[in-house]
Scaffold this motif. Structure first.
Motif, PDB file in Angstrom:
ATOM      1  N   ILE A 189      36.180   6.128  40.399  1.00  0.00           N
ATOM      2  CA  ILE A 189      37.066   6.367  39.482  1.00  0.00           C
ATOM      3  C   ILE A 189      38.302   6.119  39.746  1.00  0.00           C
ATOM      4  O   ILE A 189      39.336   5.746  38.558  1.00  0.00           O
ATOM      5  CB  ILE A 189      36.782   8.120  39.218  1.00  0.00           C
ATOM      6  N   SER A 190      38.985   6.540  40.792  1.00  0.00           N
ATOM      7  CA  SER A 190      40.364   6.058  41.326  1.00  0.00           C
ATOM      8  C   SER A 190      40.737   4.530  41.178  1.00  0.00           C
ATOM      9  O   SER A 190      41.858   4.223  40.918  1.00  0.00           O
ATOM     10  CB  SER A 190      40.894   6.723  42.598  1.00  0.00           C
ATOM     11  N   THR A 191      39.769   3.736  41.530  1.00  0.00           N
ATOM     12  CA  THR A 191      39.882   2.279  41.432  1.00  0.00           C
ATOM     13  C   THR A 191      39.854   2.025  40.067  1.00  0.00           C
ATOM     14  O   THR A 191      40.581   1.030  39.644  1.00  0.00           O
ATOM     15  CB  THR A 191      38.834   1.599  42.444  1.00  0.00           C
ATOM     16  N   PHE A 192      38.906   2.346  39.366  1.00  0.00           N
ATOM     17  CA  PHE A 192      39.053   1.942  37.881  1.00  0.00           C
ATOM     18  C   PHE A 192      40.058   2.233  37.093  1.00  0.00           C
ATOM     19  O   PHE A 192      40.926   1.607  36.541  1.00  0.00           O
ATOM     20  CB  PHE A 192      37.745   2.460  37.221  1.00  0.00           C
TER      21      PHE A 192
ATOM     22  N   THR B  51      43.180   2.784  38.620  1.00  0.00           N
ATOM     23  CA  THR B  51      44.421   1.913  39.044  1.00  0.00           C
ATOM     24  C   THR B  51      44.357   0.544  38.360  1.00  0.00           C
ATOM     25  O   THR B  51      45.534   0.158  37.903  1.00  0.00           O
ATOM     26  CB  THR B  51      44.152   1.762  40.637  1.00  0.00           C
ATOM     27  N   ALA B  52      43.099  -0.031  38.297  1.00  0.00           N
ATOM     28  CA  ALA B  52      43.133  -1.236  37.619  1.00  0.00           C
ATOM     29  C   ALA B  52      43.787  -1.222  36.134  1.00  0.00           C
ATOM     30  O   ALA B  52      44.389  -1.935  35.614  1.00  0.00           O
ATOM     31  CB  ALA B  52      41.632  -1.758  37.459  1.00  0.00           C
ATOM     32  N   PHE B  53      43.271  -0.072  35.500  1.00  0.00           N
ATOM     33  CA  PHE B  53      43.771  -0.110  33.981  1.00  0.00           C
ATOM     34  C   PHE B  53      45.150   0.330  33.941  1.00  0.00           C
ATOM     35  O   PHE B  53      45.851  -0.286  32.991  1.00  0.00           O
ATOM     36  CB  PHE B  53      42.932   1.094  33.511  1.00  0.00           C
ATOM     37  N   ALA B  54      45.670   1.339  34.728  1.00  0.00           N
ATOM     38  CA  ALA B  54      47.357   1.474  34.659  1.00  0.00           C
ATOM     39  C   ALA B  54      48.118   0.300  34.858  1.00  0.00           C
ATOM     40  O   ALA B  54      49.091  -0.071  34.565  1.00  0.00           O
ATOM     41  CB  ALA B  54      47.624   2.718  35.688  1.00  0.00           C
ATOM     42  N   LEU B  55      47.635  -0.503  36.138  1.00  0.00           N
ATOM     43  CA  LEU B  55      48.310  -1.633  36.542  1.00  0.00           C
ATOM     44  C   LEU B  55      48.056  -2.781  35.300  1.00  0.00           C
ATOM     45  O   LEU B  55      49.062  -3.648  34.882  1.00  0.00           O
ATOM     46  CB  LEU B  55      47.259  -2.485  37.452  1.00  0.00           C
ATOM     47  N   TYR B  56      46.923  -2.768  34.522  1.00  0.00           N
ATOM     48  CA  TYR B  56      46.907  -3.843  33.213  1.00  0.00           C
ATOM     49  C   TYR B  56      48.188  -3.152  32.392  1.00  0.00           C
ATOM     50  O   TYR B  56      48.687  -4.046  31.624  1.00  0.00           O
ATOM     51  CB  TYR B  56      45.724  -3.694  32.667  1.00  0.00           C
TER      52      TYR B  56
ATOM     53  N   ILE C 243      31.068  -3.161  51.508  1.00  0.00           N
ATOM     54  CA  ILE C 243      32.327  -2.769  52.296  1.00  0.00           C
ATOM     55  C   ILE C 243      33.354  -3.859  52.492  1.00  0.00           C
ATOM     56  O   ILE C 243      34.497  -3.718  52.173  1.00  0.00           O
ATOM     57  CB  ILE C 243      32.086  -2.082  53.580  1.00  0.00           C
ATOM     58  N   LEU C 244      32.870  -5.027  52.906  1.00  0.00           N
ATOM     59  CA  LEU C 244      33.708  -6.085  53.335  1.00  0.00           C
ATOM     60  C   LEU C 244      34.622  -6.688  51.922  1.00  0.00           C
ATOM     61  O   LEU C 244      35.494  -7.015  51.712  1.00  0.00           O
ATOM     62  CB  LEU C 244      32.942  -7.132  53.923  1.00  0.00           C
ATOM     63  N   ALA C 245      33.368  -6.552  50.884  1.00  0.00           N
ATOM     64  CA  ALA C 245      33.786  -7.072  49.515  1.00  0.00           C
ATOM     65  C   ALA C 245      34.923  -6.167  49.081  1.00  0.00           C
ATOM     66  O   ALA C 245      36.082  -6.546  48.406  1.00  0.00           O
ATOM     67  CB  ALA C 245      32.588  -7.135  48.726  1.00  0.00           C
ATOM     68  N   ILE C 246      34.812  -4.934  49.004  1.00  0.00           N
ATOM     69  CA  ILE C 246      35.583  -3.777  48.424  1.00  0.00           C
ATOM     70  C   ILE C 246      37.110  -3.841  49.320  1.00  0.00           C
ATOM     71  O   ILE C 246      38.045  -4.046  48.475  1.00  0.00           O
ATOM     72  CB  ILE C 246      35.159  -2.527  48.752  1.00  0.00           C
ATOM     73  N   TRP C 247      37.042  -4.037  50.464  1.00  0.00           N
ATOM     74  CA  TRP C 247      38.226  -4.076  51.176  1.00  0.00           C
ATOM     75  C   TRP C 247      39.025  -5.490  50.613  1.00  0.00           C
ATOM     76  O   TRP C 247      40.296  -5.599  50.540  1.00  0.00           O
ATOM     77  CB  TRP C 247      38.069  -4.116  52.773  1.00  0.00           C
ATOM     78  N   SER C 248      38.373  -6.504  50.824  1.00  0.00           N
ATOM     79  CA  SER C 248      38.859  -7.831  50.213  1.00  0.00           C
ATOM     80  C   SER C 248      39.628  -7.861  48.839  1.00  0.00           C
ATOM     81  O   SER C 248      40.729  -8.210  48.785  1.00  0.00           O
ATOM     82  CB  SER C 248      37.842  -8.890  50.190  1.00  0.00           C
ATOM     83  N   LEU C 249      38.656  -7.429  47.876  1.00  0.00           N
ATOM     84  CA  LEU C 249      39.343  -7.123  46.743  1.00  0.00           C
ATOM     85  C   LEU C 249      40.431  -6.378  46.284  1.00  0.00           C
ATOM     86  O   LEU C 249      41.349  -6.468  45.862  1.00  0.00           O
ATOM     87  CB  LEU C 249      38.067  -6.814  45.588  1.00  0.00           C
ATOM     88  N   ILE C 250      40.297  -5.225  47.143  1.00  0.00           N
ATOM     89  CA  ILE C 250      41.439  -4.210  47.034  1.00  0.00           C
ATOM     90  C   ILE C 250      42.643  -4.726  47.518  1.00  0.00           C
ATOM     91  O   ILE C 250      43.699  -4.569  47.094  1.00  0.00           O
ATOM     92  CB  ILE C 250      40.871  -2.821  47.632  1.00  0.00           C
TER      93      ILE C 250
ATOM     94  N   LEU D 165      49.894   6.920  42.152  1.00  0.00           N
ATOM     95  CA  LEU D 165      48.873   8.272  42.368  1.00  0.00           C
ATOM     96  C   LEU D 165      47.525   7.548  42.702  1.00  0.00           C
ATOM     97  O   LEU D 165      46.914   8.159  43.741  1.00  0.00           O
ATOM     98  CB  LEU D 165      49.052   8.996  41.166  1.00  0.00           C
ATOM     99  N   LEU D 166      46.938   6.857  41.986  1.00  0.00           N
ATOM    100  CA  LEU D 166      45.657   6.522  41.791  1.00  0.00           C
ATOM    101  C   LEU D 166      45.138   5.535  43.030  1.00  0.00           C
ATOM    102  O   LEU D 166      44.178   5.853  43.539  1.00  0.00           O
ATOM    103  CB  LEU D 166      45.049   5.934  40.493  1.00  0.00           C
ATOM    104  N   GLN D 167      46.088   4.785  43.507  1.00  0.00           N
ATOM    105  CA  GLN D 167      45.721   3.752  44.539  1.00  0.00           C
ATOM    106  C   GLN D 167      45.843   4.538  45.838  1.00  0.00           C
ATOM    107  O   GLN D 167      45.240   4.225  46.738  1.00  0.00           O
ATOM    108  CB  GLN D 167      46.797   2.601  44.369  1.00  0.00           C
ATOM    109  N   ASN D 168      46.736   5.677  45.922  1.00  0.00           N
ATOM    110  CA  ASN D 168      46.697   6.438  47.019  1.00  0.00           C
ATOM    111  C   ASN D 168      45.441   7.234  47.513  1.00  0.00           C
ATOM    112  O   ASN D 168      45.006   7.358  48.262  1.00  0.00           O
ATOM    113  CB  ASN D 168      47.937   7.139  47.262  1.00  0.00           C
ATOM    114  N   MET D 169      44.851   7.742  46.236  1.00  0.00           N
ATOM    115  CA  MET D 169      43.666   8.265  46.403  1.00  0.00           C
ATOM    116  C   MET D 169      42.554   7.213  46.570  1.00  0.00           C
ATOM    117  O   MET D 169      41.652   7.680  47.429  1.00  0.00           O
ATOM    118  CB  MET D 169      43.370   9.011  45.093  1.00  0.00           C
ATOM    119  N   MET D 170      42.561   6.073  46.150  1.00  0.00           N
ATOM    120  CA  MET D 170      41.570   5.114  46.510  1.00  0.00           C
ATOM    121  C   MET D 170      41.618   4.818  47.677  1.00  0.00           C
ATOM    122  O   MET D 170      40.395   4.754  48.289  1.00  0.00           O
ATOM    123  CB  MET D 170      41.992   3.953  45.386  1.00  0.00           C
TER     124      MET D 170
END
Length: 592
Positions: A479-482, A484-489, A407-414, A509-514
């Motif tokens: 799924i929403s995080t992956f 978001t990463a692809f759309a940002l790329y 959880i801490l790793a997820i919050w940090s990376l996001i 859209l996806l980052q708000n879901m994430m």
């Protein structure tokens, strides 16, 4: 009494527990708390979703609204502040970094304190602090004044979400836990409001460093100050709403976790009255569960000591002693410490502590301070020790430790990926992909910014429905995080303004879901006794890396506009992998 034994007070009787049996006693104590909280869950389910929870939903939603409103507010005024104080690209990220630094401290402080003194005090104070320093920042005459006021603003708004999420989750019936994800709907609404204010105010009242037109910063660059004052005014309206629109109740699950059974029952009765529940309030008596769970608790204590069961029965026959059953485990260590202090001379070297005493030492108040008469300092130090002990509980062996680390790793990376994009979004939008075309105007920049804010709303609504499908919380997050990463790329390859806007809309859209699902999952996966601490710890690491993101982005922008976006995409991809590795799915599970 031998040094290798410890006295534990359970109601009136005294239990002598050897160090080898301390784990059994701790397990019995934790099981008792879980029994009470499970009973509270049943009571809340019987009362149902009513007017109190819906008002609380709106007031907690204001917390989500305020958090993103201020994050985006700092972002949109940065170009004007840069012109006001003549900042370089590297210096431009300092203001955002100080905001995140304040959020880090505020999130940690209020998160832990909500598990020590309760959820209720922080609910209003956090937004009141935000209001004052947001308004105060608009009067800054130097850049150091500006970023230090943003720091104190951050301590308020950063402490808001960990408390709001825990408070709402602990009042809502299990059948309506999906509303935690719908709370994220207020997140894009905060951005939409900021975008609307910025679009209306800043184009005609800002100086930027993007063009060559002359501009007097003393008379024509007032838009950023006005924007901050508008946001502060809206935040103050939220404070008034929290004070005037609902009579706030303390979380019954928090009260149970600290042994206040009678007070928790009173809260449930008040909740039933507010919701117009017509059932028998005797059914809300949590101490009715004593008989059903007595044998399990006795079994746990009997493993600790042969005489425990008799003492436990004697201690729980009286309803008035029921609160002591929950608090006795902690208060016993204080009594033991006082007894030991009175028997030790000033010149005698203290004897070594038994394993159980060492285990309880973080919960023991500093009685030497009390003996010196400094009661307030002793109580403060006790709260610090209790908070530290709660933090250590997150790293117990097994599933809890693995969940906490992930959880801490997820919050940090996001936080890194999200801030590197959204913290400089107006700048990315103003960088016209078509170098042969004229620069995008300030008005067009904020129009596109407003469109991206609107696109976040469907993501929050979709997330609310998807978390209860076979995807669950973990699948929807991943799924929403992956995505978001692809759309940002893809955003980095845009060659036209339209393609840039499409990619940005998908990201929004996806980052708000994430984020919506992550804010739901984090308090759900932890127990009440550490929920505020866990949410606060997640907020701290998020803000720590949020502090780093503006400085890193400001430096990378000097190299290439696309480079920060590529790196942000990579951070989000790693966060998605961590989500897949989470060991616990909370869909369909009661919140304990």
């Amino acid at each position: 009494m031998d040094d290798d034994e410890t006295t534990i007070m359970v109601g009136h009787p005294t239990l002598r527990v050897s160090p080898d049996d301390s784990d059994s006693l701790r397990d019995a104590h934790a099981d008792l708390i879980r029994d009470r909280i499970a009973q509270a869950n049943d009571s809340i389910a019987r009362i149902g979703m009513g007017s109190y929870q819906w008002r609380l939903f709106l007031l907690c939603g204001c917390g989500w609204f305020a958090d993103n409103m201020w994050l985006q507010g700092v972002s949109v005024v940065i170009p004007s502040v840069r012109a006001q104080f003549g900042l370089s690209e590297a210096e431009m990220g300092v203001g955002s970094s100080f905001t995140f630094l304040g959020m880090m401290i505020g999130g940690g402080f209020w998160g832990i304190m909500s598990d020590v003194i309760g959820r209720k005090p922080a609910f209003t104070l956090t937004l009141l602090i935000t209001t004052f320093f947001g308004f105060y920042a608009s009067f800054a005459t130097t850049f150091p004044q500006f970023y230090w006021r943003l720091f104190w603003l951050g301590t308020g708004v950063g402490g808001n979400l960990p408390v709001d999420g825990s408070l709402f989750l602990e009042f809502v019936p299990a059948s309506h836990q999906h509303l935690m994800t719908l709370l994220s709907l207020f997140w894009p609404l905060g951005q939409i409001f900021t975008a609307a204010v910025a679009w209306k105010v800043l184009p005609g009242a800002s100086c930027t460093l993007l063009g060559d037109a002359p501009c007097d910063i003393n008379t024509e660059n007032w838009g950023w100050r006005f924007t901050l004052r508008v946001l502060a005014g809206v935040t103050f309206a939220m404070v008034l709403g929290r004070v005037l629109c609902v009579r706030m109740l303390e979380s019954p699950k928090f009260l149970l976790s600290v042994g206040k059974v009678k007070r928790a029952e009173e809260v449930l009765v008040e909740l039933a009255r507010t919701n117009g529940w017509t059932g028998n309030t005797e059914d809300l008596n949590l101490r009715h569960s004593c008989a059903s769970s007595e044998s399990g608790r006795e079994h746990g204590l009997e493993r600790a000591t042969g005489t425990a069961s008799a003492g436990l029965r004697s201690g729980t026959e009286s309803v008035a002693d029921d609160d002591a059953l929950l608090t006795g485990f902690n208060s016993a260590s204080s009594a033991s410490a006082r007894s030991r202090m009175s028997s030790e001379s000033g010149s005698e070297r203290p004897r070594s502590l038994s394993p159980l005493r060492r285990a309880l030492s973080p919960l023991r108040p500093n009685n030497s301070l009390k003996l010196r008469g400094n009661v307030m300092m002793a109580e403060w130090w006790e709260n610090v020790q209790v908070g530290w002990n709660l933090l250590l509980l997150l790293f117990e062996e097994g599933v809890t430790r693995r969940t906490t680390i992930l959880i801490l790793a997820i919050w940090s990376l996001i936080s890194l990926g999200y801030t590197m994009f959204n913290g400089f979004l107006p700048i990315f939008l103003a960088a016209n992909p078509d170098t042969s075309a004229p620069p995008i105007s300030v008005d067009e920049t904020f129009r596109n910014y407003f469109i991206l804010a609107l696109m976040g709303i469907p993501g929050s609504v979709a997330g609310m429905f998807l978390i209860d499908t076979t995807w669950g919380r973990r699948g929807t997050m991943a799924i929403s995080t992956f995505g978001t990463a692809f759309a940002l790329y893809l955003f980095t390859f845009s060659r036209t303004e339209t393609f840039q806007l499409v990619c940005g809309s998908i990201v929004s859209l996806l980052q708000n879901m994430m984020y919506g699902v992550l804010y739901t999952y984090t308090p759900e996966v932890f127990e009440s006794r550490v929920r505020g601490t866990a949410s606060g710890a997640a907020s701290v690491v998020s803000r720590v890396f949020g502090c780093m993101a503006p400085l890193l982005t400001g430096w990378l922008l000097g190299v290439s506009v696309a480079l920060p976006l590529v790196i942000a995409s990579g951070f989000l991809f790693l966060a998605g992998i961590c989500m897949v590795l989470l060991p616990v799915e909370t869909r369909g599970r009661d919140v304990l």
